[in-house]
Enzyme design. Structure first.
Site, PDB file in Angstrom:
ATOM      1  N   ASP A 210      50.169  45.449  33.042  1.00  0.00           N
ATOM      2  CA  ASP A 210      49.436  44.692  34.055  1.00  0.00           C
ATOM      3  C   ASP A 210      48.492  43.741  33.322  1.00  0.00           C
ATOM      4  O   ASP A 210      47.485  44.162  32.761  1.00  0.00           O
ATOM      5  CB  ASP A 210      48.666  45.691  34.942  1.00  0.00           C
ATOM      6  CG  ASP A 210      47.702  45.001  35.907  1.00  0.00           C
ATOM      7  OD1 ASP A 210      47.575  43.757  35.849  1.00  0.00           O
ATOM      8  OD2 ASP A 210      47.076  45.715  36.709  1.00  0.00           O
ATOM      9  N   LYS A 236      43.148  34.693  39.124  1.00  0.00           N
ATOM     10  CA  LYS A 236      42.093  35.096  38.173  1.00  0.00           C
ATOM     11  C   LYS A 236      42.095  34.194  36.946  1.00  0.00           C
ATOM     12  O   LYS A 236      41.215  34.296  36.098  1.00  0.00           O
ATOM     13  CB  LYS A 236      42.300  36.554  37.749  1.00  0.00           C
ATOM     14  CG  LYS A 236      42.115  37.545  38.905  1.00  0.00           C
ATOM     15  CD  LYS A 236      42.221  38.954  38.414  1.00  0.00           C
ATOM     16  CE  LYS A 236      42.575  39.937  39.507  1.00  0.00           C
ATOM     17  NZ  LYS A 236      41.480  40.255  40.425  1.00  0.00           N
TER      18      LYS A 236
END
Ligand code: PMP
Length: 416
Positions: A210, A236
């Protein structure tokens, strides 16, 4: 429009104050105070280059991709596929091995349902770590429930690093898959994913990383990491929400059945049967977030022009400054002291609830996240019901960190 032409210059050669001006939102006020945005780990702010790329697409080129032969259609398809190439290059991948998704959550579910579900058998093991985000826990629980696979959890050291002895001891027996985060969204811990994935591979275990919190902070090279799957989220890393990707080894993508069915992911549809498109399109059913992907292309151009090495150096300086400033506050406890740590600080202040602190800091114009950060098992291990989290981007300043420190000190006295 202000452009970034720094290339891979050193951090000290970059005028960070000028880069700050690339982010229009940083000019706004909150409760009459200048905004101090310390929540980049939650979602990143967008530079003008990204906003303008999305805007330009809708103003001049808007059309669906891979369908229309008219000019707008081919412009949209070209821009979308060109963005895929640049995003792939950003992580040192081939664009055919990059599935564009709505973000990490979708990417991890795609691996869970298309790769793991058809393969796992009762008694097979899935190893996770204590520091995972719910997006890297819940899909595996759903798959374990349906296949009879068993989840094992690798634990952490007191500093908040992965306990590698524990992890390697658990990568044994019938374990078929390891899913772990590259960087913890709560502790900031940067995991040595290349060494871990090498070890997993040696034992015949497939690794899923991840990368949500890694890509905004450091150069990521999926080939060098040597994992099987790498998931990330665009919002992000300065890109639009609802964008992201899944990189996977080509042999996995070729062998995996589609996750969702619909338009775009087929070559031919007959009622007797359907021939699927090749990867990555096989996994991209329906109209994608075209403008968003083009915006993400602009985001990786922006990050690449600054240089991830320079961004990392800049953020490490901010992290060191903030750690010293916050650690000096009586009654403030920092969670996570990993040797390799990204610019994220979770903390609690004696006598002050995290939500109260974050609400009162907001009145000072300071945005920090409070709560459980989608990491209930980690918070349970830390023994707290919530933390505050300040997370930094290269555009933050030492003055903003001082304002955070002053704000906490003031509120600590009020709340205590
Ligand atoms: N993993 C980590 C480590 C994260 O920080 C996040 C976002 N908080 C996610 C996964 C989920 O990302 P998204 O909501 O964009 O799918």
């Amino acid at each position: 429009m202000s452009t970034v032409r720094a290339g891979n210059r050193s951090a000290s050669a970059i005028d960070w104050a000028a880069r700050r001006a690339d982010f229009p939102i940083l000019n706004r006020q909150v409760h009459g105070k200048p905004l101090i945005y310390l929540d980049s780990a939650n979602t990143g702010q967008k530079p003008r280059a990204v906003i303008e790329a999305v805007d330009a697409f809708y103003r001049r080129h808007n059309a669906n991709v891979s369908r229309a032969v008219h000019t707008l259609g081919s412009e949209a398809t070209h821009a979308y596929e060109d963005a895929r190439k640049r995003i792939a290059r950003f992580i040192n991948a081939r664009s055919d091995d990059l599935v564009l998704t709505s973000g990490t959550t979708f990417s991890l579910n795609l691996v869970a349902y298309s790769y793991a579900l058809p393969r796992l058998k009762p008694g097979d093991g899935i190893v996770l770590t204590r520091m995972e985000h719910h997006a890297n826990i819940v899909p595996w629980q759903l798959i374990a429930e349906r296949t009879g696979a068993v989840i094992k959890v690798a634990e952490l050291t007191p500093a908040g690093e992965l306990d590698l002895d524990d992890l390697y001891a658990k990568l044994s027996g019938e374990v078929k898959l390891l899913a772990l985060t590259h960087v913890s969204n709560v502790l900031g811990t940067v995991n040595p994913v290349a060494a871990i994935c090498r070890e997993a591979r040696r034992r015949g275990i497939v690794s899923v990383v991840d990368g949500s919190q890694a890509l905004p902070h450091q150069a990521v090279d999926v080939a060098a990491i040597g994992c099987d799957f790498y998931a990330f989220t665009g919002h992000k890393m300065l890109g639009p929400t609802g964008t992201g990707g899944l990189w996977a080894r080509a042999e996995h993508l070729a062998a995996m059945p589609p996750f969702l069915g619909g338009g775009e992911m087929i070559k031919e549809v007959r009622f007797e049967g359907t021939v699927f498109n090749d990867a990555p399109h096989k996994f991209e059913a329906g109209t994608p977030n075209i403008a968003g992907v083009i915006g993400l292309g602009a985001a990786v151009d922006y990050l690449g022009a600054l240089g991830m090495a320079a961004i990392q150096t800049r953020e490490q300086a901010l992290l060191a400054y903030a750690t010293t400033r916050l650690a000096a506050i009586p009654g403030l406890r920092i969670f996570g002291n990993a040797r390799d740590k990204a610019a994220v600080i979770s903390f609690a202040v004696d006598g002050a609830h995290a939500h109260d602190l974050a609400t009162l800091l907001d009145l000072e114009g300071i945005a920090v996240r409070s709560g459980q950060h989608c990491a209930h098992p980690l918070l349970a291990w830390l023994g707290v019901s919530a933390t505050c989290r300040a997370s930094f981007a290269f555009f933050n300043t030492e003055a903003e960190i001082d304002a955070l420190g002053d704000g906490i000190e003031k509120l600590r006295k009020l709340l205590a």
